[in-house]
Design a protein around this motif. Structure first.
Motif, PDB file in Angstrom:
ATOM      1  N   VAL A  92       5.390   2.881  -6.333  1.00 32.27           N
ATOM      2  CA  VAL A  92       5.126   1.467  -6.553  1.00 32.27           C
ATOM      3  C   VAL A  92       4.254   1.341  -7.804  1.00 32.27           C
ATOM      4  CG1 VAL A  92       3.070   1.408  -5.097  1.00 32.27           C
ATOM      5  CG2 VAL A  92       4.348  -0.686  -5.496  1.00 32.27           C
ATOM      6  N   LEU A  93       4.524   0.273  -8.606  1.00 28.49           N
ATOM      7  CA  LEU A  93       3.630  -0.020  -9.736  1.00 28.49           C
ATOM      8  C   LEU A  93       2.718  -1.153  -9.282  1.00 28.49           C
ATOM      9  CD1 LEU A  93       6.091   0.160 -12.784  1.00 28.49           C
ATOM     10  CD2 LEU A  93       4.251   1.742 -12.197  1.00 28.49           C
ATOM     11  N   ASP A 124       4.597   5.178   1.515  1.00 30.46           N
ATOM     12  CA  ASP A 124       5.263   5.771   2.683  1.00 30.46           C
ATOM     13  C   ASP A 124       6.664   5.216   2.878  1.00 30.46           C
ATOM     14  OD1 ASP A 124       4.650   3.234   3.267  1.00 30.46           O
ATOM     15  OD2 ASP A 124       3.692   3.657   5.209  1.00 30.46           O
ATOM     16  N   ARG A 125       7.111   4.459   1.906  1.00 28.68           N
ATOM     17  CA  ARG A 125       8.479   3.942   2.054  1.00 28.68           C
ATOM     18  C   ARG A 125       9.503   5.044   1.729  1.00 28.68           C
ATOM     19  NH1 ARG A 125       8.851  -0.929  -1.845  1.00 28.68           N
ATOM     20  NH2 ARG A 125       7.770   0.581  -3.142  1.00 28.68           N
ATOM     21  N   ILE A 126      10.701   4.887   2.295  1.00 33.49           N
ATOM     22  CA  ILE A 126      11.753   5.881   2.072  1.00 33.49           C
ATOM     23  C   ILE A 126      12.745   5.311   1.080  1.00 33.49           C
ATOM     24  CG2 ILE A 126      13.752   7.008   3.169  1.00 33.49           C
ATOM     25  CD1 ILE A 126      11.986   7.248   5.655  1.00 33.49           C
ATOM     26  N   VAL A 152      -1.512   0.726  -0.332  1.00 34.20           N
ATOM     27  CA  VAL A 152      -1.514   2.166  -0.610  1.00 34.20           C
ATOM     28  C   VAL A 152      -2.834   2.785  -0.208  1.00 34.20           C
ATOM     29  CG1 VAL A 152       0.161   1.998  -2.473  1.00 34.20           C
ATOM     30  CG2 VAL A 152      -2.270   1.756  -2.967  1.00 34.20           C
ATOM     31  N   SER A 153      -3.601   2.035   0.590  1.00 34.40           N
ATOM     32  CA  SER A 153      -4.926   2.543   0.919  1.00 34.40           C
ATOM     33  C   SER A 153      -4.848   3.805   1.754  1.00 34.40           C
ATOM     34  CB  SER A 153      -5.695   1.463   1.681  1.00 34.40           C
ATOM     35  OG  SER A 153      -4.973   1.102   2.841  1.00 34.40           O
ATOM     36  N   GLU A 209       7.122  10.058  13.365  1.00 31.75           N
ATOM     37  CA  GLU A 209       5.768   9.932  12.825  1.00 31.75           C
ATOM     38  C   GLU A 209       5.741  10.560  11.461  1.00 31.75           C
ATOM     39  OE1 GLU A 209       2.612   8.970  14.336  1.00 31.75           O
ATOM     40  OE2 GLU A 209       4.053   7.779  15.501  1.00 31.75           O
ATOM     41  N   ILE A 210       5.135   9.848  10.529  1.00 31.24           N
ATOM     42  CA  ILE A 210       4.994  10.511   9.242  1.00 31.24           C
ATOM     43  C   ILE A 210       3.530  10.691   8.905  1.00 31.24           C
ATOM     44  CG2 ILE A 210       7.192   9.751   8.311  1.00 31.24           C
ATOM     45  CD1 ILE A 210       5.711   7.628   6.801  1.00 31.24           C
ATOM     46  N   SER A 211       3.274  11.587   8.017  1.00 28.36           N
ATOM     47  CA  SER A 211       1.906  11.973   7.698  1.00 28.36           C
ATOM     48  C   SER A 211       1.254  10.890   6.857  1.00 28.36           C
ATOM     49  CB  SER A 211       1.939  13.305   6.956  1.00 28.36           C
ATOM     50  OG  SER A 211       1.039  13.309   5.913  1.00 28.36           O
ATOM     51  N   ALA A 212      -0.040  10.896   6.841  1.00 24.95           N
ATOM     52  CA  ALA A 212      -0.788   9.858   6.134  1.00 24.95           C
ATOM     53  C   ALA A 212      -0.581   9.964   4.632  1.00 24.95           C
ATOM     54  CB  ALA A 212      -2.269   9.997   6.455  1.00 24.95           C
ATOM     55  N   ILE A 213      -0.435  11.158   4.195  1.00 26.21           N
ATOM     56  CA  ILE A 213      -0.294  11.295   2.757  1.00 26.21           C
ATOM     57  C   ILE A 213       1.150  11.486   2.363  1.00 26.21           C
ATOM     58  CG2 ILE A 213      -2.619  12.160   2.317  1.00 26.21           C
ATOM     59  CD1 ILE A 213      -1.250  14.983   2.329  1.00 26.21           C
TER      60      ILE A 213
END
Lengths: 344, 100, 458, 490, 167, 187
Positions: free
Chosen positions: F61-62, F137-139, F166-167, F51-55
């Motif tokens: 990304v452009l 959230d991409r790695i 990115v919302s 699980e990753i955090s929301a932020i």
């Protein structure tokens, strides 16, 4: 005569195979135990639960590029790991892996040779094991390797003394140097011939022997010959591919043999409690005994690993102090007290 | 059964080689090794005779020779290291002054 | 045996003293212990004991030489206290010296080749270390190394000899060997004689007779002077007695077959040692050659093997070791911290310290064989024996060489009495003066009344 | 007991002086030596001339080796003991004027020396004789070494080794004889005599040389004399006096007591050779003496010449030779002492011993000149001096032995006259040189030493009979041996 | 079979012994010496001296040679810095050793005349029990005295090896 | 005292029991053996993701605007804000006919982020006046060479047909924050 040779040949091959197998899976076990003790999983990709990992490792060792440094002493560079491997394998010859099986009226002992100087033989083999490390370390022509080799030789010689002294106390108890006889002395059941394992009579000797076994196998906390934080890789810094594999393998074989010796000398070998009271068939008892022996060995191998992930490495002077100023005096005292008790 | 004189000849050869080494080489540590070789030749003779005479005392004597050899080597190497420490050189030439 | 045990015990006491912090009293304790040991030897006087299946036999011969070794060692300890007290490794040094004596006592009392071998080795190994005990000095290191290499080389020969003799006789026991040889004197195989010869080579190394002497001068001059004193007295006694025991007692039935070889050794020894000694400017080295030369004379006694050769041996060793000890003792004091043992340290000693110079002169005169000192009488008895046995040539040679000896022994005497003192330091302590004086007195008295000493082993 | 006293008294005194180191060591030494001399005179008075004497002392010393402590005084010994004990007080007295540094050691050594000399002359055991013989060497060595002159280290060592070498050959010879004695061997003189005489002529010859070597070096006989002039020159004057006055006589005594009677046959067969050597020595030393510039060296060579004559006379093995030798030994002792003393007196005043640099001493020192003249006359054997009696007897025996040798030996008197008078003329007479102007005449102390000597020179020269009588019996004993031996052989 | 084994072991022993002497590099010498020691150990087995075989390996191969190698490595003696020895001396050395060999072998020629002490029961003397018996009865005193030897050696080595700086 | 687990060093002599070390070793191995029976903390990664955090701040990304034109105007504020100096860009003037491509008259001809330097702090995102750059959230995926980690526009600009959401990062707090006067240019 033919059957005798055949039986010995089979036994040799089987024990050789088992040794390699156990050693191979010790590498796997090492990683698994390390993982578990550190709340990890360990290798689990090759095969179910990663049980094919040793195969993968072996394959990797073989596939890797074989590098022999230019400035090294090429012949000796190859000789080093070979000796290490050879001496490691030789020690298993005198260990009684079980009682005797009776097949077709013939009795077959599960031991390659029952030397009447078995313990000394093991000792001799262990003591020449250091040549593998020394030759390899020296032939690499690398200062880290050389330091590792020097450390190894000093360490091995120092701890052999304490080891020998601890065994003397045991031999005073048993009166024989043959490993089979020592095993048999620890057999027994409820009906009047009840005997404890030797560890009960020789607790101090056992502890000394155990510590020395750690040192002889270059296992943590005595892995100074190869400690990576100081010496890169110690004596095998320059090694790669299967030659490195040989060194690592030799270490695990040594561990296996040490465990087997400890089990035989102090923990009854292939004997297990109440073995004579169960009324089982002799062959069955033998087989169960062998399994029991391997369980004991397994426990000690586990113990080796357990200690590795518990106790930090010694400093070199601490190592020497421990060997010369603690273990040897204690071992001598142990002999003395054992003798006193025996006389009384 | 191997005739005893075979062993005696072998030991004679080994002993002579040891003597040769002591006289031939000037490297102190090799000289030391050649002395060990001599002692081993002696051990072989002892064991051969002991076997031949059916008398264990020869083999017991070999134990003493071994114990002495170990002690001797330890002392010898300690002397070598002491010399090394004193001269602070790794060069065996320091022992040049040994004249024989 | 009791004495041996006491001496062994002293070695352990020395080691324990390090732990128990008794270093200061150790030196005195050792001397007292040795005196007790002498007492024990005297208590066993005129009796014969054998121990552990004839491993050791303490007969009159052994007891006498045991007493001699211990007695000389007592004096040695009295002189050599600066070498021990307050020095690093004091206890180790004491222990090693004491162990050397254990070896020496074994060498005079062995009755089995195993004991001989172990005795020699205990003695030698301790000595290798002691020779190098002056760790910072290069010549000391060199001495230790050279001694070690040659000593173990000799051991190799000795062992080969023992092995071959064992093969021929089937035993390590001296008595059995002698009996076996006596019974089969004509039927001994060839390799027995080779073994005999190899043992001779090994023992010749140990007693440092020519042609196997070449290690001795370097070792003697390189080692700390007190250790040299020890080597040339206590150790020499043990080695020579062991030589005698082997070849004159154990191999008595075949003694004639080695006498020729020993004759050659005698000739070479007295010639080479005396002539070389003339060219030495270092007194320590000169004394080293002198000790080699004296071995030559002792071997002459072995060659002639007269009626009273044991008594002669005893008397010679006594006279030699007392004189030698006195000479080395004075030398070690004069050497002081400077470490120089050249002839110059003796310059004008007579004006600085008359007692020392007179004792030194007596010691040197005794070594030179000038009457009425004991050295003369010892030499006289040996010459007499040689003459009696018909070795006129050897006798004449011995006389000529001892004349050469007079020359070099007199060089220190000359500078002592006529040289101008280089320093005015001649710091003999009271104890040292006493011991040296006593030794000189012994030399004189033993020379005037030798009868009792000779007849100890009549 | 008297013998023992005479032997050990000096040693006791030596120890006392050496250990207590009294300030007036020389006085103690002098008094002690005078006492010793008095005892010796007492012995002379009591001496039983018939030969059997009660002056023997014999206890076993090292019984296991057949060595005994056996001393005795017979006629021959007595003469020499007398000489020794008589000269030592004079020697000590002569040193009073110029005391040596560390006098205690000095006089102690002289006393030890005296003891050893008496021991040599009285020992009747071969081994004991040898011990004393060697013991005499040590103190004189140290006297020369410590108080000697230039280059003394080398010269004294040469002297020491030279004489020691000879005596070691004597030791071997004695040992050989010892092993010839029957039963459990013995060193007693009788046993040695018996053993020696029992040997074949060839063996005796070998032994003869073994023993003679030691004595010849000590005397010294040509060609074994090379140590002598150097040593005499370098030694302090008292040392020279001891050496030439007494120690030489050890050699003669050895010949008389330990050589000729032991191997009479060997001696007679080799006598010719030895006598020829002695005669050569006479001529050789005389010729060299003539060429000497240093007066002390001249005396040294003169001494060799005289000694040669004594030895030649002795070796003829005749009664006259023996007696002559004994008289001449005494006389030579006195004369040599006097000569060296006068030499020292001159040296101390002029700081020179070179004959050429001196001259005209007569002007300032008439008494010295007179005394010197008398001594020189004694040396060149003028009748009525002590030298004459001895030399006459010796030459007599030599002539009877071989006329040519006699003639050659006789040259000693001619040569002696040449170099002595020559030296005297240059030094005492002639023109005064700057160095000799510092000379002063004899002091009363020096007179005290020299006058008795002068008197003695005349007394012995005019009436030597008492001395001859003392040794008469002992000499006859020995001569008896010769006759029986040669009879046996023939 | 045994004889062939003997020949093989002897060849190995002699060959490596020669290599000990003639190897330029001390490490090679040490390694060849180890080989020699193993060959000799093999001979012990042939002579049924099992106990000695094991002890031989433990003491020589396991301790002594390790010490040698240790010191060679510690002092870095692997360079061929051996001083040159004149060929005359080398020749003399060879002559000496050769003569010794001739004498030894020559003297052993007559060994055939030796008669065996008893019938061939030699199999038992090499085992632990009989050796132990002899060691602790006949040779008890030397055995005990050997401890003095080892103690002396130990004290000596410590004394020499200890660095003085600690004082 | 950074943590509450620190201990003062006490240099007192050890007792006998402490000196023989065995009890300490025993307690040590008992600690390790306890871990043997603990649940392992490992996540079997490719099969199961954490699980990753929301932020979560991942790869940049452009963003394009609603019409698909690139929002970035190559103002360089992000590069200035970047503490790791990971961002470089080259500005260019929009030509005729490129209006559909670039929203503003000036655009970034090249825009590179060195992912090896980037510390994913998000300051570029905050600095951007055009809401053009966002962290997602991409790695950042692994690669073989260092050069491959310099991401250019081909990797940074979101594909037109595959917009990146990115919302999640635009939480109410963020939006509130962006309404501050300081960020008025965002309007």
């Amino acid at each position: 005569m033919i059957s005798f040779i055949l039986y010995k040949a089979i036994l040799v091959v089987v024990i050789f195979g088992i040794t390699l197998f156990v050693a191979a899976y010790s590498t796997y076990a090492e990683r698994k135990v390390a993982a578990f003790l550190q709340d990890r999983i360990g290798p689990d990709r090759a095969g179910p639960f990663g049980i094919l990992q040793p195969l993968a490792d072996g394959l990797k060792f073989i596939m890797k590029e074989e590098i022999i440094p230019n400035v090294s002493n090429q012949g000796l560079f190859v000789l080093g790991p070979s000796i290490a491997m050879l001496t490691a394998l030789m020690a298993g010859v005198v260990i009684p892996w079980g009682g005797s099986l009776t097949i077709g009226g013939e009795s077959y002992t599960l031991q390659i040779i029952d030397l009447n100087v078995g313990i000394l033989y093991i000792f001799a083999v262990v003591s020449i094991g250091v040549y593998g490390i020394m030759i390899g370390g020296w032939a690499s022509n690398n200062k880290f390797s050389l330091l590792g080799a020097i450390r190894a030789s000093a360490q091995m010689i120092s701890y052999e003394i304490a080891m020998g002294l601890s065994i003397i106390a045991l031999v005073m108890l048993t009166g024989t140097l043959s490993l089979r006889e020592i095993s048999q002395m620890q057999a027994g059941g409820l009906n009047g011939d009840w005997t404890f394992w030797n560890v009960v009579y020789q607790p101090v000797g056992f502890i000394i022997f155990l510590i020395c076994a750690f040192a002889e196998c270059n296992r943590t906390p005595f892995d100074l010959p190869e400690c990576e934080t100081e010496l890169v890789g110690g004596y095998h810094t320059e090694y790669s591919s299967m030659k490195l594999g040989f060194y690592l393998f030799a270490e695990y074989i040594n561990m296996f043999v040490s465990s087997a010796v400890i089990a035989t000398l102090y923990f009854g070998g292939y004997n297990f409690p109440f073995m004579n009271d169960l009324g089982l068939d002799q062959n069955l008892i033998t087989i169960i005994g062998t399994i029991v022996l391997f369980l004991k060995i397994g426990f000690f191998i586990f113990f080796f690993m357990w200690i590795r992930w518990t106790i930090p490495r010694f400093r070199y002077d601490q190592l020497m102090n421990l060997g010369w100023k603690v273990l040897i005096p204690v071992a001598v005292l142990n002999i003395f007290i054992s003798g006193l008790i025996a006389v009384l | 059964m191997i005739p005893i004189q075979y062993y005696l000849w072998l030991s004679a050869v080994l002993f002579s080689i040891g003597v040769l080494g002591v006289l031939y080489r000037r490297n102190a540590i090799i000289i030391l090794m050649c002395i060990e070789l001599m002692l081993n030749a002696v051990n072989l003779v002892m064991v051969a005779f002991s076997n031949f005479l059916n008398d264990p005392s020869g083999q017991v004597f070999v134990f003493f020779i071994m114990a002495v050899a170990a002690a001797e080597v330890a002392v010898g190497l300690a002397i070598l290291i002491m010399t090394y420490r004193n001269t602070k050189t790794t060069d065996i030439n320091i022992l040049n002054r040994l004249k024989w | 045996m009791n004495a041996l045990l006491v001496v062994c015990g002293l070695g352990f006491v020395s080691l324990v003293a390090e732990i128990a912090n008794l270093k200061k009293r150790l030196h005195v304790a050792i001397i007292i212990g040795l005196i007790v040991a002498v007492g024990l030897v005297v208590a066993d006087w005129n009796s014969e004991f054998s121990y552990y299946n004839n491993m050791l036999v303490f007969d009159q011969f052994s007891l006498t030489f045991t007493a001699l070794i211990i007695a000389v060692a007592i004096f040695w300890f009295c002189i050599s206290s600066p070498y021990f007290v307050g020095q690093p490794h004091q206890t180790d040094r004491s222990a090693l010296v004491v162990f050397t004596m254990v070896g020496g006592i074994m060498m005079v009392s062995f009755h089995n080749m195993a004991m001989l071998f172990l005795g020699i080795e205990i003695l030698s190994i301790s000595l290798y270390v002691l020779a190098g005990s002056n760790k910072d000095s290069f010549i000391s290191n060199e001495a230790a190394f050279k001694y070690f290499i040659m000593g173990s080389f000799a051991t190799g020969f000795l062992l080969m000899g023992i092995a071959l003799v064992y093969g021929a006789t089937g035993s390590f026991d001296i008595g059995k060997i002698t009996n076996h040889i006596a019974a089969n004197a004509s039927a001994m195989p060839d390799f027995f004689y080779v073994g005999l010869f190899l043992m001779l080579v090994g023992m010749t190394f140990k007693i440092s007779a020519v042609p196997f002497h070449f290690w001795a001068p370097d070792v003697y001059s390189g080692s700390p002077t007190v250790i040299t004193a020890f080597m040339s007295t206590v150790v020499k006694i043990a080695a020579v007695v062991a030589f005698y025991k082997i070849f004159a007692q154990c191999f008595e039935p075949v003694q004639t077959s080695i006498v020729n070889a020993v004759q050659v050794i005698v000739v070479l020894t007295v010639l080479v040692a005396n002539i070389t000694a003339v060219y030495q400017n270092n007194v320590k080295r000169m004394l080293a050659y002198s000790s080699i030369a004296h071995v030559g004379y002792i071997l002459l006694a072995f060659v002639s093997n007269g009626d009273n050769s044991e008594g002669t041996l005893f008397y010679y060793l006594l006279s030699y070791s007392t004189a030698s000890l006195a000479a080395f003792g004075i030398l070690s004091v004069l050497e002081g911290s400077g470490g120089s043992t050249s002839l110059e340290v003796f310059h004008g000693l007579f004006h600085r310290n008359p007692v020392a110079s007179i004792c030194m002169a007596i010691a040197l005169l005794s070594l030179a064989g000038i009457p009425p000192f004991a050295g003369f009488f010892a030499k006289y008895m040996i010459l007499g024996m040689a003459l009696d046995a018909g070795y006129l040539n050897l006798t004449i040679l011995a006389i000529i060489t001892s004349l050469i000896g007079v020359y070099y022994y007199f060089r220190p005497i000359v500078v002592m009495f006529i040289g101008n003192p280089t320093t005015d330091r001649a710091p003999l302590s009271m104890a040292q003066k006493f011991v040296v004086g006593f030794l000189a007195l012994v030399t004189l008295v033993a020379g005037i009344f030798p009868d009792a000493l000779i007849n100890l082993l009549g | 007991m008297m013998t023992l006293f005479i032997l050990f008294w000096p040693l006791v005194i030596a120890l006392v002086i050496f250990i207590l180191r009294p300030a007036n060591a020389k006085k103690i030494a002098f008094v002690a030596s005078v006492l010793e001399f008095l005892i010796a005179l007492l012995i002379v008075v009591q001496f039983d001339k018939s030969g059997s004497n009660s002056l023997a002392f014999n206890i076993p010393w090292i019984p296991s080796l057949g060595i005994s402590f056996s001393i005795a005084i017979d006629g021959i010994s007595l003469l020499l003991v007398l000489l020794t004990t008589g000269l030592v007080p004079f020697i000590i007295l002569s040193s009073f004027e110029s005391p040596a540094p560390k006098p205690a050691n000095y006089y102690a050594l002289i006393m030890v020396m005296q003891m050893a000399l008496v021991g040599v002359f009285t020992a009747l055991d071969g081994f004991l004789f040898y011990i004393f013989w060697e013991m005499a060497l040590i103190p004189i060595y140290f006297i020369c070494l410590i108080w000697g002159g230039e280059n003394r280290a080398f010269i004294t060592l040469k002297f020491f080794i030279y004489t020691l070498a000879g005596s070691l050959f004597m030791l071997v010879a004695l040992l050989y004889l010892y092993y010839q004695t029957p039963g459990s061997h013995s060193f007693q003189i009788d046993a040695i005599y018996a053993a020696g005489r029992g040997l074949s002529a060839a063996h005796q010859g070998i032994l003869y040389w073994g023993l003679f070597l030691a004595f010849a070096i000590k005397m010294p006989v040509f060609p074994f004399h090379t140590w002598q002039p150097d040593t005499y020159t370098v030694a302090p004057v008292e040392g020279t006096m001891l050496l030439s006055g007494i120690m030489l006589k050890m050699g003669f005594y050895g010949v008389i007591r330990w050589l000729l009677p032991v191997v009479p046959v060997g001696a007679s067969s080799w006598a010719m050779t030895a006598i020829i050597l002695s005669v050569i020595g006479i001529i050789y030393a005389s010729v060299i003496a003539i060429n000497q510039k240093d007066f002390k060296r001249l005396i040294a060579y003169a001494s060799i010449a005289h000694v040669g004559l004594i030895s030649a006379g002795l070796l003829t093995m005749t009664r006259i030779g023996y007696q002559g030798a004994l008289i001449q030994m005494i006389s030579h002792g006195i004369l040599a002492f006097a000569l060296f003393y006068i030499c020292e007196i001159i040296f101390q005043r002029t700081n020179s011993r070179t004959i050429a640099s001196l001259g005209g001493l007569r002007n300032n020192a008439p008494i010295l000149t007179t005394v010197f003249m008398i001594v020189i006359l004694g040396t060149i054997a003028l009748p009525f001096t002590s030298g004459f009696v001895g030399e006459f007897l010796l030459l007599n025996s030599l002539f009877s032995y071989n006329i040519f040798l006699g003639v050659a030996g006789g040259t000693t008197i001619i040569f002696g006259a040449v170099y002595m008078l020559y030296a005297f003329q240059y030094m005492m007479l002639g023109k005064s040189s700057p160095q000799s102007s510092t000379i002063a005449d004899l002091t009363s102390h020096e007179k005290m030493v020299l006058y008795p000597i002068v008197i003695l020179i005349f007394v012995i020269g005019i009436h030597p009979d008492p001395l001859l009588q003392i040794s008469e019996a002992a000499v006859s004993d020995i001569l008896k041996v010769f006759s029986t031996q040669s009879a046996n052989l023939k | 079979m045994t004889l062939n084994l003997f020949y093989f072991l002897s060849f190995v022993a002699v060959f490596s012994a020669l290599m000990v002497v003639f190897s330029k590099n001390p490490v090679y010498s040490a390694l060849y010496l180890i080989v020699t020691l193993f060959a000799i150990a093999g001979h012990y087995i042939l002579m049924k001296a099992e106990f000695l075989f094991v002890v031989h390996i433990i003491v020589y191969a396991g301790a002594i040679m390790v010490l040698f190698l240790y010191v060679i490595m510690l002092l870095n003696l692997n360079k061929d810095s051996e001083p040159h020895k004149s060929s005359i001396l080398k020749f003399a050395a060879a002559i000496c050793a050769g003569l010794l060999l001739i004498v030894l072998v020559g003297s052993l020629k007559g060994t055939e005349i030796l008669v065996r002490a008893e019938t061939n029961t030699a199999a038992t003397i090499g085992d632990v029990k009989s050796l132990g018996k002899v060691l602790f009865t006949d040779f008890l005193l030397p055995f005990e005295i050997a401890s003095v030897l080892l103690l002396a050696a130990m004290v000596g080595v410590v004394m020499l090896g200890k660095s003085e700086k600690e004082h | 005292m950074l943590t509450n687990r620190s201990k003062l060093v006490v240099k007192k002599d050890m007792t006998f029991w402490e000196r023989i070390y065995l009890p300490a070793i025993l307690s040590g191995i008992s600690i390790t053996i306890k871990h043997l029976f603990r649940k392992s903390a490992t996540v079997r990664y490719p099969e199961k993701k954490r699980e990753i955090s929301a932020i979560w701040r991942g790869q940049h990304v452009l963003k394009r605007d609603e019409n698909g034109a690139e929002r970035c105007t190559a103002c360089g504020l992000c590069a200035v804000a970047c503490p790791a100096e990971a961002i470089t860009m080259v500005a260019a003037e929009r030509k005729k006919g490129e209006e559909a491509l670039y929203r503003e008259e000036k655009y970034a001809a090249s825009y590179e982020i060195n992912m090896l330097r980037c510390i994913f702090c998000g300051l570029c995102e905050e600095a951007c006046p055009k809401e053009a750059i966002f962290l997602t959230d991409r790695i950042v995926s692994t690669d073989y060479g260092r050069g491959q980690f310099i991401y250019d526009k081909s990797k940074l600009v979101e594909p037109v047909d595959k917009r990146i959401d990115v919302s999640k990062r635009q939480t109410s707090a963020v939006l509130e924050f962006k309404k501050l006067k300081y960020f008025s240019h965002n309007k």
